[in-house]
Motif scaffolding. Structure first.
Motif, PDB file in Angstrom:
ATOM      1  N   ALA A 186     -13.677   1.863  -5.910  1.00  0.00           N
ATOM      2  CA  ALA A 186     -13.344   3.257  -6.198  1.00  0.00           C
ATOM      3  C   ALA A 186     -12.016   3.617  -5.553  1.00  0.00           C
ATOM      4  O   ALA A 186     -11.186   4.308  -6.146  1.00  0.00           O
ATOM      5  CB  ALA A 186     -14.448   4.175  -5.696  1.00  0.00           C
ATOM      6  N   SER A 187     -11.799   3.131  -4.354  1.00  0.00           N
ATOM      7  CA  SER A 187     -10.553   3.480  -3.676  1.00  0.00           C
ATOM      8  C   SER A 187      -9.364   2.882  -4.420  1.00  0.00           C
ATOM      9  O   SER A 187      -8.263   3.405  -4.378  1.00  0.00           O
ATOM     10  CB  SER A 187     -10.584   3.009  -2.224  1.00  0.00           C
ATOM     11  N   GLU A 195      -8.974  11.472  -1.710  1.00  0.00           N
ATOM     12  CA  GLU A 195      -8.174  11.825  -0.552  1.00  0.00           C
ATOM     13  C   GLU A 195      -8.651  11.114   0.699  1.00  0.00           C
ATOM     14  O   GLU A 195      -7.898  10.872   1.620  1.00  0.00           O
ATOM     15  CB  GLU A 195      -8.275  13.332  -0.309  1.00  0.00           C
ATOM     16  N   ASP A 196      -9.951  10.836   0.725  1.00  0.00           N
ATOM     17  CA  ASP A 196     -10.525  10.322   1.966  1.00  0.00           C
ATOM     18  C   ASP A 196     -10.583   8.817   1.988  1.00  0.00           C
ATOM     19  O   ASP A 196     -11.490   8.215   2.522  1.00  0.00           O
ATOM     20  CB  ASP A 196     -11.946  10.878   2.150  1.00  0.00           C
ATOM     21  N   GLN A 197      -9.590   8.223   1.350  1.00  0.00           N
ATOM     22  CA  GLN A 197      -9.640   6.775   1.225  1.00  0.00           C
ATOM     23  C   GLN A 197      -9.687   6.049   2.552  1.00  0.00           C
ATOM     24  O   GLN A 197     -10.441   5.107   2.723  1.00  0.00           O
ATOM     25  CB  GLN A 197      -8.405   6.303   0.496  1.00  0.00           C
ATOM     26  N   SER A 198      -8.850   6.494   3.492  1.00  0.00           N
ATOM     27  CA  SER A 198      -8.794   5.740   4.746  1.00  0.00           C
ATOM     28  C   SER A 198     -10.156   5.827   5.439  1.00  0.00           C
ATOM     29  O   SER A 198     -10.638   4.864   5.996  1.00  0.00           O
ATOM     30  CB  SER A 198      -7.685   6.273   5.642  1.00  0.00           C
ATOM     31  N   ARG A 199     -10.777   7.010   5.326  1.00  0.00           N
ATOM     32  CA  ARG A 199     -12.083   7.160   5.944  1.00  0.00           C
ATOM     33  C   ARG A 199     -13.102   6.253   5.243  1.00  0.00           C
ATOM     34  O   ARG A 199     -13.901   5.585   5.870  1.00  0.00           O
ATOM     35  CB  ARG A 199     -12.537   8.620   5.861  1.00  0.00           C
ATOM     36  N   ASP A 200     -13.004   6.229   3.907  1.00  0.00           N
ATOM     37  CA  ASP A 200     -13.903   5.369   3.133  1.00  0.00           C
ATOM     38  C   ASP A 200     -13.746   3.913   3.538  1.00  0.00           C
ATOM     39  O   ASP A 200     -14.718   3.205   3.721  1.00  0.00           O
ATOM     40  CB  ASP A 200     -13.592   5.504   1.638  1.00  0.00           C
ATOM     41  N   GLY A 415     -17.490 -15.028   2.914  1.00  0.00           N
ATOM     42  CA  GLY A 415     -17.091 -14.008   1.946  1.00  0.00           C
ATOM     43  C   GLY A 415     -16.877 -12.667   2.630  1.00  0.00           C
ATOM     44  O   GLY A 415     -15.892 -11.979   2.384  1.00  0.00           O
ATOM     45  N   ILE A 416     -17.783 -12.323   3.513  1.00  0.00           N
ATOM     46  CA  ILE A 416     -17.687 -11.034   4.203  1.00  0.00           C
ATOM     47  C   ILE A 416     -16.473 -11.021   5.133  1.00  0.00           C
ATOM     48  O   ILE A 416     -15.754 -10.026   5.220  1.00  0.00           O
ATOM     49  CB  ILE A 416     -18.992 -10.750   4.978  1.00  0.00           C
ATOM     50  N   LYS A 417     -16.244 -12.144   5.767  1.00  0.00           N
ATOM     51  CA  LYS A 417     -15.088 -12.230   6.670  1.00  0.00           C
ATOM     52  C   LYS A 417     -13.788 -12.042   5.869  1.00  0.00           C
ATOM     53  O   LYS A 417     -12.893 -11.300   6.277  1.00  0.00           O
ATOM     54  CB  LYS A 417     -15.096 -13.597   7.355  1.00  0.00           C
ATOM     55  N   ASP A 418     -13.723 -12.704   4.720  1.00  0.00           N
ATOM     56  CA  ASP A 418     -12.525 -12.554   3.883  1.00  0.00           C
ATOM     57  C   ASP A 418     -12.375 -11.109   3.415  1.00  0.00           C
ATOM     58  O   ASP A 418     -11.269 -10.570   3.387  1.00  0.00           O
ATOM     59  CB  ASP A 418     -12.603 -13.481   2.663  1.00  0.00           C
ATOM     60  N   ALA A 419     -13.489 -10.516   3.036  1.00  0.00           N
ATOM     61  CA  ALA A 419     -13.439  -9.120   2.587  1.00  0.00           C
ATOM     62  C   ALA A 419     -12.929  -8.236   3.722  1.00  0.00           C
ATOM     63  O   ALA A 419     -12.123  -7.327   3.508  1.00  0.00           O
ATOM     64  CB  ALA A 419     -14.822  -8.660   2.142  1.00  0.00           C
ATOM     65  N   LEU A 420     -13.386  -8.526   4.932  1.00  0.00           N
ATOM     66  CA  LEU A 420     -12.943  -7.745   6.080  1.00  0.00           C
ATOM     67  C   LEU A 420     -11.431  -7.854   6.253  1.00  0.00           C
ATOM     68  O   LEU A 420     -10.753  -6.852   6.492  1.00  0.00           O
ATOM     69  CB  LEU A 420     -13.635  -8.250   7.353  1.00  0.00           C
ATOM     70  N   SER A 421     -10.927  -9.064   6.097  1.00  0.00           N
ATOM     71  CA  SER A 421      -9.493  -9.205   6.300  1.00  0.00           C
ATOM     72  C   SER A 421      -8.719  -8.482   5.199  1.00  0.00           C
ATOM     73  O   SER A 421      -7.628  -7.980   5.420  1.00  0.00           O
ATOM     74  CB  SER A 421      -9.095 -10.677   6.428  1.00  0.00           C
ATOM     75  N   ALA A 422      -9.334  -8.408   3.997  1.00  0.00           N
ATOM     76  CA  ALA A 422      -8.677  -7.642   2.927  1.00  0.00           C
ATOM     77  C   ALA A 422      -8.719  -6.151   3.234  1.00  0.00           C
ATOM     78  O   ALA A 422      -7.739  -5.430   3.053  1.00  0.00           O
ATOM     79  CB  ALA A 422      -9.334  -7.934   1.583  1.00  0.00           C
ATOM     80  N   VAL A 423      -9.863  -5.682   3.742  1.00  0.00           N
ATOM     81  CA  VAL A 423      -9.994  -4.262   4.068  1.00  0.00           C
ATOM     82  C   VAL A 423      -9.027  -3.896   5.199  1.00  0.00           C
ATOM     83  O   VAL A 423      -8.443  -2.820   5.218  1.00  0.00           O
ATOM     84  CB  VAL A 423     -11.449  -3.925   4.469  1.00  0.00           C
ATOM     85  N   ARG A 424      -8.818  -4.851   6.098  1.00  0.00           N
ATOM     86  CA  ARG A 424      -7.902  -4.589   7.212  1.00  0.00           C
ATOM     87  C   ARG A 424      -6.452  -4.774   6.827  1.00  0.00           C
ATOM     88  O   ARG A 424      -5.559  -4.605   7.655  1.00  0.00           O
ATOM     89  CB  ARG A 424      -8.239  -5.512   8.386  1.00  0.00           C
TER      90      ARG A 424
END
Lengths: 467, 613
Positions: A186-187, A195-200, A415-424
């Motif tokens: 969604a983001s 607007e609240d993307q960073s919070r999301d 997979g979760i670790k990779d996702a985390l690095s993408a989110v970060r």
């Protein structure tokens, strides 16, 4: 070993077949053979001559094709789906006599039943929804394990208080992953309007973090658990003529190993099970002495000893006291590395032999009056290492029970670790969705969902026969 | 009686692209509308593009379509979205002057000598032996054609709602198409009511813009079309404001007057573009919702308040609008309204968007349960392309999800179907790293050239672009950069590093190479590993799709296929293993059985099984 040859898909293709297999070891007064499948009723009628097959117990003579009776077993009849495979099942409790078994085998083949593949009963039980894949695997692990504590076997048999949680835990992780994925997507897809993307994204980050540590503790729980599936192994290693076999015999209290003062007497390994402190059981293995082999066979023996040592829970290194030796013991680099690795893990016991002085970790193996003390000393030391390496925990909480499940959890964790690095922000965010999807696929595969039939068949083909 | 090769019913974004794709191949095409002056009207928001939608616009343009070019010419603000994110989800959104946009679409269509504009309302589809033969108009006249494309948008049996007021019509000031619905139903298509909505239009001079935050476009305008035409129009800014507790209070107090909640409107609305009353009800914990005030053009003093679609009564609309900062004394040009209309089940169409019931009859756009100009246009182009092939006795183009969002959209519609207005997202594609704005030209090139849709100029552009790409790649590979006294690397190696761009490495490249070429190659270098993985997946998909299943296959004759699978396959009639694998209930074992029956051993079990994960 049929399991290696049989195609994994066979399990599915054979489903219309009626299968049979021995459920017990052969040798006692009674042996149990089970038949499962569509032809069970017909087979029952042919064997007993009785027309009706209804759930219950019968005690009747069974006859061959010529009407000649060859045993009078107890017959337990189950009508599908009320049976452990979900099919019609006949359980034959016959006299544990070879000729009876051979007769049964012959008759069942003649009547169109097939010998079961490894794990085929459990497979049917899973495909008919009588048992989950995870439960079947736990059962398989329990059957194969010889070192289970009461608590651990309760866990694997699904009797532990937390056992049923497996699918719940995985489903919950999956649904949270889906939520995270939806938020991330969604983001990305509504970036203009949110607007609240960073919070999301921050909330995604902490949720992923939490899931990652959940999975991490499932994996480490399994690691601890796996150590308990099998008996701990104590492998005695060291230079030749150090008295390894003598020590082995002392610990066992019998003269199982051949002993001489000839270096290289022990060519192959010898193993035995024994009880150490507090009645805990270990497997103890005596191996060929480390030296430049003088023959091909001795070389093979030394190599086998080395690979056993690599897999050991505890390494017991025995050498002669330096004082006794003309020249000091020289170890090659592989041996040094091995000892170093076990020392690092805290699983290395070092002893010296043939010392006349009563110093710690130094035994005179030639004086029988000291044997009791030597045994006590070594057993205590082994007991301490085991206690340290295997802290007593919540044994009944066995969530995962196979290497397959563990590998899939690893995949999910990656997979979760990779996702985390993408989110970060260190990888493109749109990859996070795929990373999470990967994790979800792995978690579903643990439960046998969303995977091909070949894959399921593969799992069961690694099971032992008769289960 | 008039006769054409093809007749396109409806002059919206779908109809325009369909008519162009047919006319471009020299086919005699009639574009039939209720009101010719409304061709290319932007019925709702004054913008083209947005995330995923802009990908469609680039693809349409790469196939010679109208939308991108019209948007470029009408552009009064252009913005790149998601720039801080990865390359696959970067997108373009262009505010347009609605009048200029609409006028441009007509002008561009008028260039085609084989295209003829007609005005009138269709009452009946005429068929002969289950084939399309033409249409009958309400005045009784008949237009003959071998192909018909129905792209009537929201006009089928359309009803507009403003509070309790209910009026026939598909758009403010327009009529509805009432008789066509039953004709379509008689042909075997099931209809379903859907709903959409649009906000009020505000008088610009009654808004206190000075109080509001401005949102300007990017200084450097991104253009959709390869022609790179500048609108030469002044650039405007949009404004941002928010609803507040007071607004929500007014709306909540009037829930009972909304036809959405009273049960008056039965149709399912677009989940991703809800009306403001829906937002207030569903997200009651939210204190505010963001509103963009977007000018509808340079000369029209009409403002589109994006985010405030509603069907509440006019007086309520005015009341809640006036609680919003900047709109304290706003006046309406016209109220917002909801439209309820008939749509067909898109799973009754084949991948060419041709009806499974009537040969030669195609459907495109909102009638197929989509929402959005871009989604409509993409379908129009696809239907036009396929209809052209149909008329010229060429084989239909196979719909390839891994090539474009256009085809992803079509594939989703006809294979999965939808019960609500379908909106495209980048996440709808499992190949989205490959389906970027920057490589749309390359992705669509062979399709465009092979389907005869591209002008000679566009074909030249493509070969020039291809030349530039290989020359730039060669330059990047051969140009060496000394890092220190020991290490020399190629420019491409250096570009791979996150901190580098073409610009930081070699400033004067933009003189030799176009921006598009520079961008797409940079993305390809930087994300090579990720792209490679998706390319492997794509190859697998292709292999599976190559495994064709014969028409009229008797699945019951395949040994080892369960009754359930036989039933599903017989009902759905998959044409290849890819389609079959996506049917609910079909297992890998079933496909393997089918595979060995068909004697095609070229695809391994692993491949088939992987296609399920």
């Amino acid at each position: 070993m049929r399991s290696r040859e049989s195609s994994a898909r066979e399990y599915f293709l054979r489903q219309p077949e009626t299968i049979f297999g021995l459920a017990t070891a052969f040798g006692g007064p009674v042996a149990i053979l089970r038949v499962s499948g569509a032809k069970t009723k017909v087979i029952y009628s042919a064997l007993t001559g009785s027309a009706s097959f209804s759930a219950g117990i019968a005690y009747e003579a069974i006859c061959d094709g010529n009407g000649v009776a060859f045993d009078r077993p107890l017959l337990l009849k189950f009508e599908g789906p009320k049976s452990f495979t979900g099919e019609d099942v006949l359980e034959i409790q016959f006299h544990g006599i070879r000729s009876v078994y051979d007769g049964l085998h012959r008759e069942l083949l003649r009547l169109g039943a097939q010998p079961a593949l490894p794990g085929e009963f459990l497979f049917r039980s899973v495909t008919h929804g009588k048992m989950t894949l995870v439960e079947a695997e736990a059962l398989n692990s329990a059957f194969g394990a010889d070192g289970l504590s009461d608590g651990a076997s309760r866990g694997l048999l699904g009797l532990g208080p937390n056992q049923k949680q497996m699918s719940e835990v995985l489903d919950r992780i999956c649904s949270e992953l889906t939520l995270v994925r939806a938020r991330i997507e969604a983001s990305v897809d509504f970036s203009e309007f949110t607007e609240d993307q960073s919070r999301d994204l921050e909330s995604c980050e902490s949720l992923l973090d939490e899931l990652s540590s959940n999975i991490g503790s499932m994996i480490s729980g399994y690691e601890t658990m796996r150590g308990r599936f099998f008996l701990p192994t104590v492998v005695i290693v060291g230079p030749p003529n150090a008295g390894k076999s003598t020590l082995f015999n002392i610990l066992l209290g019998t003269d199982k190993a051949l002993v001489s003062n000839q270096p290289g007497t022990t060519r192959d390994f010898i193993e035995a099970e024994l009880r150490v402190a507090d009645g805990r059981r270990v497997r103890i293995i005596d191996t060929a002495g480390w030296r430049e082999a003088e023959s091909f066979v001795e070389g093979m023996g030394i190599e086998r000893g080395m690979s056993l040592a690599l897999e050991a829970s505890i390494l017991l290194f025995l050498r002669q006291s330096e004082k006794q030796l003309a020249k000091p013991t020289v170890l090659d680099s592989r041996q040094q590395r091995l000892l170093e690795e076990f020392r690092r893990r805290g699983s290395l016991l070092v002893y010296e032999s043939f010392s006349s002085e009563p110093i710690a970790n130094c035994f005179d193996l030639s004086r029988p009056e000291l044997f009791h003390e030597i045994r006590k000393n070594v057993f205590d030391a082994i007991g301490k290492v085991i206690d340290r390496a295997r802290p007593v925990g919540d044994e009944e909480r066995v969530l995962i029970s196979s290497e397959r499940q563990r590998a899939l959890l690893d995949e999910a964790a990656r997979g979760i670790k990779d996702a985390l690095s993408a989110v970060r922000g260190s990888r493109p965010i749109e990859l996070a969705g795929e990373d999470i999807a990967r994790a979800e696929v792995a978690l579903r595969a643990i439960q046998g969902r969303g995977v091909g039939e070949e894959y399921i068949g593969q799992i069961f083909s690694t099971f032992c026969l008769g289960k | 009686m008039r006769s054409f090769d093809a007749i396109v019913v409806g002059g919206g974004h779908a109809g325009i692209e369909a008519a162009r794709a047919l006319a471009a191949r020299g086919l005699q095409t009639a574009l039939l509308t209720l009101d010719q002056s409304k061709v290319g009207a932007m019925s709702c928001n004054p913008a083209i593009g947005g995330v995923a939608k802009s990908h469609l616009v680039f693809e349409i343009d790469a196939l010679g379509g109208i939308m991108g070019r019209a948007a470029d010419r009408a552009a009064i603000q252009s913005r790149r979205l998601n720039l801080s994110r990865g390359p696959a989800v970067r997108a373009t959104r262009v505010q347009c002057d609605k009048e200029i946009y609409s006028k441009t679409t007509s002008e561009l269509l008028e260039n085609f000598g084989t295209l003829c504009f007609l005005q009138g309302e269709v009452s009946d589809v005429i068929t002969k032996n289950h084939s399309f033969a033409g249409v009958r108009l309400v005045d009784g006249s008949v237009i003959e054609a071998r192909v018909g494309i129905l792209s009537s948008g929201t006009f089928l049996r359309a009803t507009m709602f403003v509070g309790a007021d209910k009026k026939e019509g598909g758009r403010f000031g327009d009529r509805a198409a009432n008789s066509l619905s039953s004709s379509i139903e008689r042909l075997g298509h099931t209809l379903k009511r859907l709903k959409t909505g649009t906000p009020a239009r505000l008088k610009a001079e009654t808004i206190r813009f000075s109080q509001l935050e401005q949102q300007w476009g990017d200084p450097e305008k991104r253009r959709f079309s390869w022609r790179n035409e500048d609108s030469k129009l002044p650039q405007i800014c949009c404004y941002m404001t928010h609803t507040n507790a007071k607004t929500h209070e007014v709306i909540r107090a009037n829930f009972d007057k909304s036809p959405l909640f009273s049960g008056e409107i039965q149709g399912v609305g677009p989940r991703y573009c809800p009306s403001v009353e829906d937002k207030v009800r569903r997200f009651s914990q939210r204190e505010k919702h963001q509103i963009f005030l977007e000018p509808e053009g340079l000369n029209v003093r009409s403002i589109y308040p994006n985010g405030l679609s509603t069907s509440l009564p006019s007086d309520v609309q005015l009341e809640f609008l006036r609680t919003i900062r900047g709109l304290e004394s706003v006046e309406l040009l016209r109220p917002g309204y909801a439209v309820e209309y008939d749509s067909i089940d898109p799973t009754s169409l084949s991948q060419s968007l041709m009806s499974k019931h009537v040969e030669g009859l195609f459907f495109a756009g909102q009638i197929n349960r989509t929402s959005g100009y871009e989604e409509a246009a993409a379908q129009g182009l696809w239907a036009g392309l396929q209809a052209g092939k149909f008329l010229l006795n060429e084989a239909f183009e196979v719909c390839d999800r891994s090539r474009s969002f256009m085809e992803t959209l079509v594939d989703d519609l006809v294979n999965v179907g939808t019960d609500e207005p379908y909106r495209l997202f980048t996440s709808r594609s499992e190949f989205r790293l490959l389906l970027r704005e920057d490589n749309a030209a390359e992705r669509m090139a062979s399709l465009g050239l092979g389907s005869g849709l591209l002008s000679p100029e566009q074909a030249n552009y493509l070969s020039e672009r291809k030349r530039q790409r290989s020359s730039l790649r060669e330059f990047g590979e051969t140009e060496r950069v000394r890092l220190d006294k020991d290490r020399v690397v190629s420019l491409l190696e250096l570009l791979r590093r996150p901190e580098n761009t073409w610009e930081t490495l070699s400033a004067d490249l933009s003189e030799t190479y176009s921006d598009e070429v520079l961008e797409s190659l940079e993305v390809e270098i930087k994300y090579e590993g990720y792209l490679h993985k998706q390319e492997v997946d794509r190859e697998q998909l292709r292999a599976i799709r190559e495994l064709r299943i014969p028409d009229n296959m008797d699945f019951s004759s395949v040994p080892g296929l369960s009754n359930e699978i036989v039933e599903i396959m017989t009902k759905k009639g998959p044409r290849n293993f890819d389609e079959a694998s996506r049917l609910v209930g079909v297992t890998p074992a079933g496909l393997l059985a089918l595979n060995s029956f068909l004697g095609k051993a070229s695809v391994s079990r692993e491949t088939i099984e992987r296609s399920f994960s």
